[in-house]
Scaffold this motif. Structure first.
Motif, PDB file in Angstrom:
ATOM      1  N   VAL A  60      27.039 -37.184 -12.510  1.00 17.53           N
ATOM      2  CA  VAL A  60      25.795 -37.592 -12.595  1.00 17.53           C
ATOM      3  C   VAL A  60      25.640 -38.623 -11.567  1.00 17.53           C
ATOM      4  O   VAL A  60      24.291 -38.689 -11.054  1.00 17.53           O
ATOM      5  N   HIS A  61      26.472 -39.285 -11.018  1.00 16.53           N
ATOM      6  CA  HIS A  61      26.098 -40.259  -9.663  1.00 16.53           C
ATOM      7  C   HIS A  61      25.540 -39.527  -8.588  1.00 16.53           C
ATOM      8  O   HIS A  61      24.618 -39.959  -7.896  1.00 16.53           O
ATOM      9  N   VAL A  62      25.935 -38.341  -8.557  1.00 10.88           N
ATOM     10  CA  VAL A  62      25.389 -37.610  -7.449  1.00 10.88           C
ATOM     11  C   VAL A  62      23.993 -37.192  -7.557  1.00 10.88           C
ATOM     12  O   VAL A  62      23.092 -37.157  -6.679  1.00 10.88           O
ATOM     13  N   ARG A  63      23.622 -36.774  -8.853  1.00 10.35           N
ATOM     14  CA  ARG A  63      22.302 -36.749  -8.951  1.00 10.35           C
ATOM     15  C   ARG A  63      21.182 -37.793  -9.146  1.00 10.35           C
ATOM     16  O   ARG A  63      20.205 -37.744  -8.755  1.00 10.35           O
ATOM     17  N   GLN A  64      21.857 -38.796  -9.355  1.00  8.25           N
ATOM     18  CA  GLN A  64      20.862 -40.354  -9.435  1.00  8.25           C
ATOM     19  C   GLN A  64      20.580 -40.703  -8.079  1.00  8.25           C
ATOM     20  O   GLN A  64      19.666 -41.383  -7.901  1.00  8.25           O
ATOM     21  N   ALA A  65      21.548 -40.415  -7.304  1.00  9.26           N
ATOM     22  CA  ALA A  65      21.378 -40.982  -5.694  1.00  9.26           C
ATOM     23  C   ALA A  65      20.425 -40.279  -5.068  1.00  9.26           C
ATOM     24  O   ALA A  65      19.772 -39.266  -5.463  1.00  9.26           O
ATOM     25  N   ASP A  66      19.495 -40.863  -4.231  1.00  8.93           N
ATOM     26  CA  ASP A  66      18.533 -40.172  -3.320  1.00  8.93           C
ATOM     27  C   ASP A  66      19.345 -39.172  -2.216  1.00  8.93           C
ATOM     28  O   ASP A  66      18.690 -38.216  -2.061  1.00  8.93           O
ATOM     29  N   GLU A  67      20.247 -39.433  -1.814  1.00  9.54           N
ATOM     30  CA  GLU A  67      21.167 -38.489  -0.925  1.00  9.54           C
ATOM     31  C   GLU A  67      22.639 -38.399  -1.514  1.00  9.54           C
ATOM     32  O   GLU A  67      23.116 -39.209  -2.083  1.00  9.54           O
ATOM     33  N   ALA A  68      23.407 -37.189  -1.037  1.00 11.63           N
ATOM     34  CA  ALA A  68      24.695 -37.312  -1.468  1.00 11.63           C
ATOM     35  C   ALA A  68      25.466 -36.488  -0.369  1.00 11.63           C
ATOM     36  O   ALA A  68      24.987 -35.513   0.249  1.00 11.63           O
ATOM     37  N   VAL A  69      26.716 -37.075  -0.100  1.00 13.11           N
ATOM     38  CA  VAL A  69      27.556 -36.318   0.884  1.00 13.11           C
ATOM     39  C   VAL A  69      28.948 -35.837   0.696  1.00 13.11           C
ATOM     40  O   VAL A  69      29.645 -36.833  -0.288  1.00 13.11           O
ATOM     41  N   HIS A  70      28.976 -34.719   0.821  1.00 12.95           N
ATOM     42  CA  HIS A  70      30.558 -34.101   0.209  1.00 12.95           C
ATOM     43  C   HIS A  70      31.863 -34.803   1.145  1.00 12.95           C
ATOM     44  O   HIS A  70      31.393 -34.739   2.527  1.00 12.95           O
ATOM     45  N   ILE A  71      32.767 -35.087   0.615  1.00 12.61           N
ATOM     46  CA  ILE A  71      33.687 -35.971   1.303  1.00 12.61           C
ATOM     47  C   ILE A  71      35.211 -35.095   1.000  1.00 12.61           C
ATOM     48  O   ILE A  71      36.086 -35.834   1.901  1.00 12.61           O
ATOM     49  N   GLY A  72      35.460 -34.216   0.522  1.00 11.04           N
ATOM     50  CA  GLY A  72      36.378 -33.514   0.467  1.00 11.04           C
ATOM     51  C   GLY A  72      37.144 -33.206  -0.939  1.00 11.04           C
ATOM     52  O   GLY A  72      36.342 -32.878  -1.875  1.00 11.04           O
ATOM     53  N   PRO A  73      38.264 -32.461  -0.980  1.00 12.26           N
ATOM     54  CA  PRO A  73      39.085 -31.988  -2.047  1.00 12.26           C
ATOM     55  C   PRO A  73      38.973 -33.039  -3.590  1.00 12.26           C
ATOM     56  O   PRO A  73      38.841 -34.303  -3.136  1.00 12.26           O
ATOM     57  N   PRO A  74      39.320 -32.565  -4.633  1.00 17.38           N
ATOM     58  CA  PRO A  74      39.348 -33.529  -5.822  1.00 17.38           C
ATOM     59  C   PRO A  74      40.371 -34.846  -5.500  1.00 17.38           C
ATOM     60  O   PRO A  74      40.138 -36.038  -6.008  1.00 17.38           O
ATOM     61  N   GLN A  75      41.659 -34.495  -5.057  1.00 16.49           N
ATOM     62  CA  GLN A  75      42.502 -35.664  -4.926  1.00 16.49           C
ATOM     63  C   GLN A  75      41.957 -36.757  -4.009  1.00 16.49           C
ATOM     64  O   GLN A  75      41.457 -36.699  -3.021  1.00 16.49           O
ATOM     65  N   ALA A  76      42.169 -38.106  -4.907  1.00 16.22           N
ATOM     66  CA  ALA A  76      41.434 -39.154  -4.074  1.00 16.22           C
ATOM     67  C   ALA A  76      42.081 -39.523  -2.853  1.00 16.22           C
ATOM     68  O   ALA A  76      41.342 -39.805  -1.698  1.00 16.22           O
TER      69      ALA A  76
END
Length: 682
Positions: free
Chosen positions: A40-56
């Motif tokens: 949801v937060h990805v859809r709500q933001a004006d832009e979104a950037v992928h930063i990696g695998p699921p592990q934090a």
């Protein structure tokens, strides 16, 4: 003002920051891992950037990737939310070097207060009351037991860099101190990359009360009153409220002034929280200072009208606080229930999977009346009707992952009084629909009805004291069982009408839709004879008055009105009846005509399979450690394995003496629920 900010977080807190940023006209950038690609937060933001695998530790915890995302999108500032990099001083320094503003305190304050050992020393120097404990280096489990014995049991073993209940254990003897040290250190290293541990005296029958502070870069600092967070499970907060029903004005003022003194001692800027343990005599002791936005910040916003996220952004932009301490008031009462993906009927074990259905209660005035306006913190103003607020980062179809915190939502209610806020929370929880995973809504709903909660006589031991054998659901009293039997007949009648091809009208009287009238309802071992009529419904000869039931097959919930008394009931069809849930109660009600009831009573009950010779994985997780080997003899209570789920380590122990026959798993394996970990000889 900033034109664009990046939120270095995920889930509900990312959505929360985005909401305020949009209100302020600031563009937002979200970051996401592979697991959050459709979040949801990805859809709500004006832009979104992928930063990696699921592990934090390969995505959300990598400051370099956050800085790269800022440079790629032109974001001028970063809001960290809570958790992840929110209290990482090194990350703040890297942002500063890159010319990017951190929306939070300066690195010095984070270093001083983020380290619990250092913060306690500084608190003592600033005149803040502190708990007796050992702040030096603890290098082994034996050393931990020695120190605990010197302080005097019980003690609290805590991760120096910890938070959110992770890396925290209570020990009552040497054995628990040794085991708690090992588990706390392991959790701390996994969650925070820092395995330093300290030990302090555990205050019995304590209340957990914290003070919200807000400071700017001009030396102004205020406290926004308190929140009480005493309803906790495994040191993880479950229900919070503001203000506290326990504090008097004098204690509130003293705690607030000490909190401000501590903040000023480290030149604090932004929002922060000073946490205290308070005993039965209102003596209070400093626990820690969280140099970030707290999970439970909405209840403070609801009673003060201050949007904490907005003030954090403005302070980071170099603005002064727009109010002084004299301007801070307490308006009404607010309660927050943390809705977690964990199954209260299975020892609160984490639950993962897809949200097949997700229907939170509607936000706004509970009575449906239009609000005169909306306050700065998202609370309707201009009326006394209770208010619902739901901070969430999921929607129907979202995936609850094993990689992150199990929070689904933070359901908040505001009322003019504590009683009004509690009643509103009870109704809101009854109307909260979640399907596809285990969740704790029944549990928090039961808390809202508990006499100790209602009276305010609570402590951090509330859950352990009131549910020592775990949560098996609230037990309905006799009048409620009779009402639920009547409702089950109304639901069955509606289903019969629909199956017969005649659509029932909403609000139809019970007696108009029950062919043959009398029904027998099975609820556990109880049998209820229900006789409906147009005017009223009778259960076992007792007249319950008129009943109107608004429900038709396919609806997730029903509204049952006994006169003016309305019940919101979750409805799930089962064989021959319905599973009904409200107020933490869960019952299966099966409905039969009298002649079929006689036959149903003769049906054999299917017995569950015998799994007593197996150790089954109680939740989806990863095997951290196997404590025994094939052929070992084990004693009752002996540790067998440690499973990590959602960053918390769960110790599995033997229920009785046995010999280990086989172990089909190894450390590092990912397991599903009920996967076999060990088999024992018969």
């Amino acid at each position: 003002m900033f034109k664009k900010i990046l939120i270095a977080n995920r889930g509900e807190i990312a959505c929360r920051v985005i909401r305020t940023a949009k209100k302020m006209g600031i563009a937002t950038v979200a970051v996401y891992s592979d697991a959050d690609r459709d979040a949801v937060h990805v859809r709500q933001a004006d832009e979104a950037v992928h930063i990696g695998p699921p592990q934090a530790n390969q995505s959300y915890l990598l400051g370099e990737k956050i800085i790269e995302a800022c440079k790629a999108t032109g974001a001028e500032a970063v809001h960290p939310g809570y958790g992840f990099l929110s209290e990482n001083a090194a990350f703040c320094e890297k942002l500063e070097a890159a010319g990017i503003t951190f929306i939070g305190p300066k690195p010095r304050a984070i270093k001083a207060m983020g380290d619990k050992i250092t913060s306690k020393k500084l608190a003592a120097e600033a005149g803040v009351s502190t708990v007796p404990g050992f702040m030096g280096l603890i290098d082994s489990a034996e050393h931990a037991a020695q120190i605990a014995g010197e302080i005097g049991y019980p003690v609290m073993i805590k991760a120096s860099a910890g938070g959110g209940g992770k890396g925290m254990r209570i020990a009552w003897n040497d054995e628990e101190a040794r085991d708690g040290f090992d588990r706390s250190r392991s959790e701390a290293k996994s969650s925070f990359g820092d395995d330093r541990i300290f030990i302090e005296k555990f205050v019995e029958q304590p209340r957990h009360i914290e003070i919200q502070v807000l400071a700017d870069s001009f030396g102004n600092c205020v406290y926004l009153n308190e929140r009480e967070c005493s309803i906790q499970r495994r040191n993880q907060k479950v229900v919070e409220e503001a203000p506290s029903s326990f504090l008097d004005p004098e204690t509130r003022k003293a705690m607030g002034e000490q909190s401000v003194a501590l903040a000023k001692a480290v030149d604090y800027e932004s929002a922060g929280t000073v946490e205290f343990i308070v005993d039965k005599n209102r003596n209070f002791y400093f626990l820690e200072m969280n140099t970030r936005l707290q999970v439970e910040h909405p209840v403070t916003e609801l009673i003060t009208g201050v949007d904490l996220v907005e003030q954090m952004i403005r302070v980071a932009n170099g603005e002064k606080l727009p109010f002084t301490q004299d301007d801070v008031k307490i308006d009404g009462w607010a309660i927050e229930s943390r809705v977690y993906a964990e199954d209260p009927y299975r020892g609160f074990l984490p639950s993962i999977g897809r949200l097949k259905r997700y229907g939170p209660p509607a936000e706004g005035p509970l009575d449906g009346s239009p609000a005169a306006g909306e306050g700065p913190a998202g609370r309707a103003i201009g009326g006394g009707a209770p208010i619902i607020r739901n901070d969430t980062g999921v929607r129907e179809g979202s995936e609850i992952s094993m990689f992150y915190d199990p929070m689904i939502a933070k359901l908040c209610t505001w009322g003019e009084t504590r009683e009004a806020a509690t009643e509103a929370m009870g109704k809101a929880l009854d109307g909260f629909v979640i399907d596809g995973i285990g969740h704790n809504v029944p549990f928090v709903a039961a808390i809202m009805q508990h006499p100790r909660w209602r009276s305010g006589e609570i402590s951090t031991g509330f859950i352990a004291e009131e549910y020592p054998d775990g949560f098996a659901g609230a037990e309905p009293d006799a009048p409620m069982r009779a009402r639920l039997a009547a409702v089950a007949v109304a639901l069955a009648a509606s289903s019969e009408r629909r199956l017969a091809g005649t659509a029932p009208s909403l609000g139809e009287k019970l007696g108009l839709s029950v062919p043959g009238n009398r029904r027998i309802v099975f609820i556990g071992e109880d049998r209820f004879t229900v006789d409906p009529s147009e005017a009223s419904v009778t259960v076992d000869g007792s007249d319950l008055g008129p009943l109107t039931c608004r429900w038709q097959r396919g609806d997730l919930a029903a509204r049952a009105l006994f006169g003016d008394d309305e019940l919101h009931i979750r409805v799930d069809p089962i064989t021959d009846g319905f599973r009904l849930r409200l107020r933490g109660i869960e019952i299966d009600a099966r409905v039969y005509p009298p002649h079929l009831a006689k036959l149903a009573d003769k049906m054999p009950v299917k017995e569950a399979p015998d799994t007593s010779n197996l150790l089954l994985c109680p939740m989806p997780g990863v095997v951290v450690w196997l404590a025994v080997a094939e052929g070992d003899k084990v004693e009752a209570g002996q540790t067998l394995a440690v499973i990590e789920a959602m960053k918390m380590e769960n110790v599995l122990k033997a229920e009785h003496k046995a010999v280990v026959k086989s172990i089909p798993v190894k450390a590092g394996d990912s397991l599903a629920v009920d996967a076999v970990i060990m088999e024992f000889e018969q």
